[in-house]
Write a protein that holds these residues in place. Sequence first.
Motif, PDB file in Angstrom:
ATOM      1  N   ALA A  16       0.845  -1.192   0.000  1.00  0.00           N
ATOM      2  CA  ALA A  16       0.000   0.000   0.000  1.00  0.00           C
ATOM      3  C   ALA A  16       0.875   1.234   0.000  1.00  0.00           C
ATOM      4  O   ALA A  16       2.041   1.191   0.422  1.00  0.00           O
ATOM      5  CB  ALA A  16      -0.925   0.007   1.209  1.00  0.00           C
ATOM      6  N   ALA A  17       0.321   2.313  -0.505  1.00  0.00           N
ATOM      7  CA  ALA A  17       0.979   3.612  -0.423  1.00  0.00           C
ATOM      8  C   ALA A  17       0.242   4.432   0.615  1.00  0.00           C
ATOM      9  O   ALA A  17      -0.982   4.586   0.543  1.00  0.00           O
ATOM     10  CB  ALA A  17       0.949   4.311  -1.782  1.00  0.00           C
ATOM     11  N   SER A  18       0.965   4.934   1.586  1.00  0.00           N
ATOM     12  CA  SER A  18       0.323   5.675   2.666  1.00  0.00           C
ATOM     13  C   SER A  18       1.349   6.545   3.369  1.00  0.00           C
ATOM     14  O   SER A  18       2.524   6.189   3.466  1.00  0.00           O
ATOM     15  CB  SER A  18      -0.316   4.712   3.670  1.00  0.00           C
ATOM     16  OG  SER A  18      -0.753   5.391   4.833  1.00  0.00           O
ATOM     17  N   HIS A  68      -3.037   4.493   7.454  1.00  0.00           N
ATOM     18  CA  HIS A  68      -3.318   3.256   6.731  1.00  0.00           C
ATOM     19  C   HIS A  68      -2.096   2.345   6.749  1.00  0.00           C
ATOM     20  O   HIS A  68      -2.215   1.131   6.899  1.00  0.00           O
ATOM     21  CB  HIS A  68      -3.727   3.568   5.293  1.00  0.00           C
ATOM     22  CG  HIS A  68      -4.008   2.358   4.462  1.00  0.00           C
ATOM     23  ND1 HIS A  68      -4.930   1.395   4.819  1.00  0.00           N
ATOM     24  CD2 HIS A  68      -3.461   1.928   3.276  1.00  0.00           C
ATOM     25  CE1 HIS A  68      -4.967   0.435   3.901  1.00  0.00           C
ATOM     26  NE2 HIS A  68      -4.085   0.735   2.966  1.00  0.00           N
ATOM     27  N   ALA A  69      -0.924   2.935   6.612  1.00  0.00           N
ATOM     28  CA  ALA A  69       0.311   2.157   6.658  1.00  0.00           C
ATOM     29  C   ALA A  69       0.477   1.486   8.019  1.00  0.00           C
ATOM     30  O   ALA A  69       0.808   0.288   8.106  1.00  0.00           O
ATOM     31  CB  ALA A  69       1.507   3.069   6.373  1.00  0.00           C
ATOM     32  N   LEU A  70       0.220   2.238   9.081  1.00  0.00           N
ATOM     33  CA  LEU A  70       0.326   1.674  10.432  1.00  0.00           C
ATOM     34  C   LEU A  70      -0.659   0.528  10.631  1.00  0.00           C
ATOM     35  O   LEU A  70      -0.296  -0.536  11.159  1.00  0.00           O
ATOM     36  CB  LEU A  70       0.053   2.764  11.473  1.00  0.00           C
ATOM     37  CG  LEU A  70       1.204   3.707  11.841  1.00  0.00           C
ATOM     38  CD1 LEU A  70       0.696   4.821  12.726  1.00  0.00           C
ATOM     39  CD2 LEU A  70       2.318   2.928  12.532  1.00  0.00           C
ATOM     40  N   ALA A  71      -1.905   0.743  10.231  1.00  0.00           N
ATOM     41  CA  ALA A  71      -2.942  -0.271  10.424  1.00  0.00           C
ATOM     42  C   ALA A  71      -2.621  -1.534   9.639  1.00  0.00           C
ATOM     43  O   ALA A  71      -2.766  -2.658  10.147  1.00  0.00           O
ATOM     44  CB  ALA A  71      -4.292   0.292   9.997  1.00  0.00           C
ATOM     45  N   THR A  75       4.298  -4.534   2.614  1.00  0.00           N
ATOM     46  CA  THR A  75       5.222  -3.528   2.093  1.00  0.00           C
ATOM     47  C   THR A  75       4.478  -2.197   2.046  1.00  0.00           C
ATOM     48  O   THR A  75       3.356  -2.125   1.542  1.00  0.00           O
ATOM     49  CB  THR A  75       5.705  -3.892   0.678  1.00  0.00           C
ATOM     50  OG1 THR A  75       6.429  -5.131   0.729  1.00  0.00           O
ATOM     51  CG2 THR A  75       6.611  -2.803   0.126  1.00  0.00           C
ATOM     52  N   VAL A  76       5.093  -1.171   2.582  1.00  0.00           N
ATOM     53  CA  VAL A  76       4.474   0.150   2.603  1.00  0.00           C
ATOM     54  C   VAL A  76       5.384   1.148   1.905  1.00  0.00           C
ATOM     55  O   VAL A  76       6.553   1.288   2.266  1.00  0.00           O
ATOM     56  CB  VAL A  76       4.200   0.627   4.044  1.00  0.00           C
ATOM     57  CG1 VAL A  76       3.571   2.007   4.019  1.00  0.00           C
ATOM     58  CG2 VAL A  76       3.280  -0.346   4.764  1.00  0.00           C
ATOM     59  N   VAL A  77       4.837   1.808   0.876  1.00  0.00           N
ATOM     60  CA  VAL A  77       5.569   2.869   0.185  1.00  0.00           C
ATOM     61  C   VAL A  77       5.090   4.193   0.759  1.00  0.00           C
ATOM     62  O   VAL A  77       3.914   4.533   0.661  1.00  0.00           O
ATOM     63  CB  VAL A  77       5.324   2.823  -1.337  1.00  0.00           C
ATOM     64  CG1 VAL A  77       6.141   3.917  -2.033  1.00  0.00           C
ATOM     65  CG2 VAL A  77       5.703   1.457  -1.897  1.00  0.00           C
ATOM     66  N   MET A  78       6.014   4.926   1.350  1.00  0.00           N
ATOM     67  CA  MET A  78       5.672   6.179   2.018  1.00  0.00           C
ATOM     68  C   MET A  78       6.409   7.335   1.356  1.00  0.00           C
ATOM     69  O   MET A  78       7.587   7.220   1.013  1.00  0.00           O
ATOM     70  CB  MET A  78       6.021   6.098   3.516  1.00  0.00           C
ATOM     71  CG  MET A  78       5.453   4.877   4.218  1.00  0.00           C
ATOM     72  SD  MET A  78       5.815   4.797   5.984  1.00  0.00           S
ATOM     73  CE  MET A  78       4.590   5.915   6.640  1.00  0.00           C
ATOM     74  N   PRO A  79       5.729   8.456   1.152  1.00  0.00           N
ATOM     75  CA  PRO A  79       6.390   9.615   0.548  1.00  0.00           C
ATOM     76  C   PRO A  79       7.397  10.240   1.510  1.00  0.00           C
ATOM     77  O   PRO A  79       7.400   9.944   2.708  1.00  0.00           O
ATOM     78  CB  PRO A  79       5.227  10.572   0.260  1.00  0.00           C
ATOM     79  CG  PRO A  79       4.189  10.206   1.266  1.00  0.00           C
ATOM     80  CD  PRO A  79       4.312   8.725   1.469  1.00  0.00           C
ATOM     81  N   THR A  80       8.231  11.097   0.991  1.00  0.00           N
ATOM     82  CA  THR A  80       9.274  11.722   1.812  1.00  0.00           C
ATOM     83  C   THR A  80       8.704  12.620   2.899  1.00  0.00           C
ATOM     84  O   THR A  80       9.408  12.935   3.863  1.00  0.00           O
ATOM     85  CB  THR A  80      10.217  12.546   0.919  1.00  0.00           C
ATOM     86  OG1 THR A  80       9.447  13.505   0.168  1.00  0.00           O
ATOM     87  CG2 THR A  80      10.964  11.639  -0.057  1.00  0.00           C
ATOM     88  N   ASN A 138      -5.829  -0.460  -1.318  1.00  0.00           N
ATOM     89  CA  ASN A 138      -6.037   0.983  -1.275  1.00  0.00           C
ATOM     90  C   ASN A 138      -6.601   1.398   0.079  1.00  0.00           C
ATOM     91  O   ASN A 138      -7.451   0.709   0.643  1.00  0.00           O
ATOM     92  CB  ASN A 138      -7.009   1.384  -2.398  1.00  0.00           C
ATOM     93  CG  ASN A 138      -6.975   2.864  -2.701  1.00  0.00           C
ATOM     94  OD1 ASN A 138      -7.154   3.684  -1.811  1.00  0.00           O
ATOM     95  ND2 ASN A 138      -6.747   3.209  -3.954  1.00  0.00           N
ATOM     96  N   GLY A 139      -6.146   2.515   0.566  1.00  0.00           N
ATOM     97  CA  GLY A 139      -6.564   2.954   1.895  1.00  0.00           C
ATOM     98  C   GLY A 139      -7.967   3.505   1.973  1.00  0.00           C
ATOM     99  O   GLY A 139      -8.487   3.725   3.070  1.00  0.00           O
ATOM    100  N   TYR A 140      -8.620   3.740   0.822  1.00  0.00           N
ATOM    101  CA  TYR A 140      -9.975   4.307   0.857  1.00  0.00           C
ATOM    102  C   TYR A 140     -10.855   3.789  -0.276  1.00  0.00           C
ATOM    103  O   TYR A 140     -12.038   3.533  -0.073  1.00  0.00           O
ATOM    104  CB  TYR A 140      -9.912   5.839   0.795  1.00  0.00           C
ATOM    105  CG  TYR A 140      -9.150   6.381  -0.389  1.00  0.00           C
ATOM    106  CD1 TYR A 140      -9.794   6.688  -1.574  1.00  0.00           C
ATOM    107  CD2 TYR A 140      -7.771   6.575  -0.317  1.00  0.00           C
ATOM    108  CE1 TYR A 140      -9.102   7.183  -2.670  1.00  0.00           C
ATOM    109  CE2 TYR A 140      -7.061   7.070  -1.410  1.00  0.00           C
ATOM    110  CZ  TYR A 140      -7.724   7.370  -2.581  1.00  0.00           C
ATOM    111  OH  TYR A 140      -7.032   7.840  -3.662  1.00  0.00           O
ATOM    112  N   ASP A 141     -10.317   3.613  -1.462  1.00  0.00           N
ATOM    113  CA  ASP A 141     -11.119   3.189  -2.613  1.00  0.00           C
ATOM    114  C   ASP A 141     -11.058   1.674  -2.761  1.00  0.00           C
ATOM    115  O   ASP A 141     -10.516   1.146  -3.740  1.00  0.00           O
ATOM    116  CB  ASP A 141     -10.612   3.894  -3.876  1.00  0.00           C
ATOM    117  CG  ASP A 141     -11.543   3.679  -5.068  1.00  0.00           C
ATOM    118  OD1 ASP A 141     -12.689   3.227  -4.844  1.00  0.00           O
ATOM    119  OD2 ASP A 141     -11.125   3.950  -6.203  1.00  0.00           O
ATOM    120  N   ASP A 142     -11.605   0.978  -1.782  1.00  0.00           N
ATOM    121  CA  ASP A 142     -11.510  -0.480  -1.742  1.00  0.00           C
ATOM    122  C   ASP A 142     -12.705  -1.009  -0.934  1.00  0.00           C
ATOM    123  O   ASP A 142     -12.878  -0.614   0.228  1.00  0.00           O
ATOM    124  CB  ASP A 142     -10.191  -0.894  -1.086  1.00  0.00           C
ATOM    125  CG  ASP A 142      -9.975  -2.399  -1.097  1.00  0.00           C
ATOM    126  OD1 ASP A 142      -9.424  -2.904  -2.077  1.00  0.00           O
ATOM    127  OD2 ASP A 142     -10.374  -3.067  -0.110  1.00  0.00           O
TER     128      ASP A 142
END
Length: 266
Positions: free
Chosen positions: A163-165, A169-172, A185-190, A234-238
């Motif tokens: 997920a990208a968060s 959402h990443a924590l959960a 696997t969590v992709v997190m922005p800078t 997806n953290g919301y559209d799912d």
Amino acid sequence: MIARNSITAVRSTIQRCEHTNKILTKRLHTLKSKRLPTAGAATSSEASRSNNPRTPPSRRPLSSTSDEHGDTDSPLQKQKFDEASLPVSFSDISRAQVAIRNGIVRTTCEKSHFLSDIIGANVFLKAEIRQFTGSFKERGARNAILHHLREMGDGFKESGAIAASAGNHALALAYHGKLLGVPVTVVMPTVAPLAKVDKCRKFGARIIIKGAHIGEAKEYAETLVESEGLTYINGYDDPPIVAGAGTMGIEIIDDVPCVDAVIVPV
């Protein structure tokens, strides 16, 4: 501390709900009065039926009630609600409630006497901050993981989720992935908060810092779906995510059966 503009916004929302309720109530009384016979002499058809008790009175179905503009249906009746056409149904939410109940905190609605006094209405607060990771996102994350486990079986535990968060959402997903034995696997922005990045890592998730914002992080995550065979959540559209979040609604109705409005900060 409660910001004054927040209190004003809540008060304004409640006033709009009360205004809408008055309009609907007036409309309902209008429709009822048109269906009820007026006092006085009966019409010729009613008089003829009174002489023949075996003739049942005629009744117009609600779907054919006319209003003052001559329309055959009222605005409320024109809006046909088809639950089957929705991506998430009440049945999905009910199943989610049963599925996740042993893994999340059942938070209660507590009355805020302070807010109630300021606004002039009974205000209840649902403290989802009591979830282990601090937000309601756990409901959807756990339900989504359980959904994919039912669909994919042990294969999901081998491939894992991604997920990208930037935070909750990443924590959960990381937390419940660890509990349910699914690699995450969590992709997190800078711009993601370092505290949340560290917590995700402590839950055993693989952390990838990529992208200046969540949009770029999501684009990179989608490339890993193809190259590594991961399942994107997806953290919301799912649908399973939405169904999990919807379990809060059931709890709200259980705690405050006479609730008039639910205000959700976005």
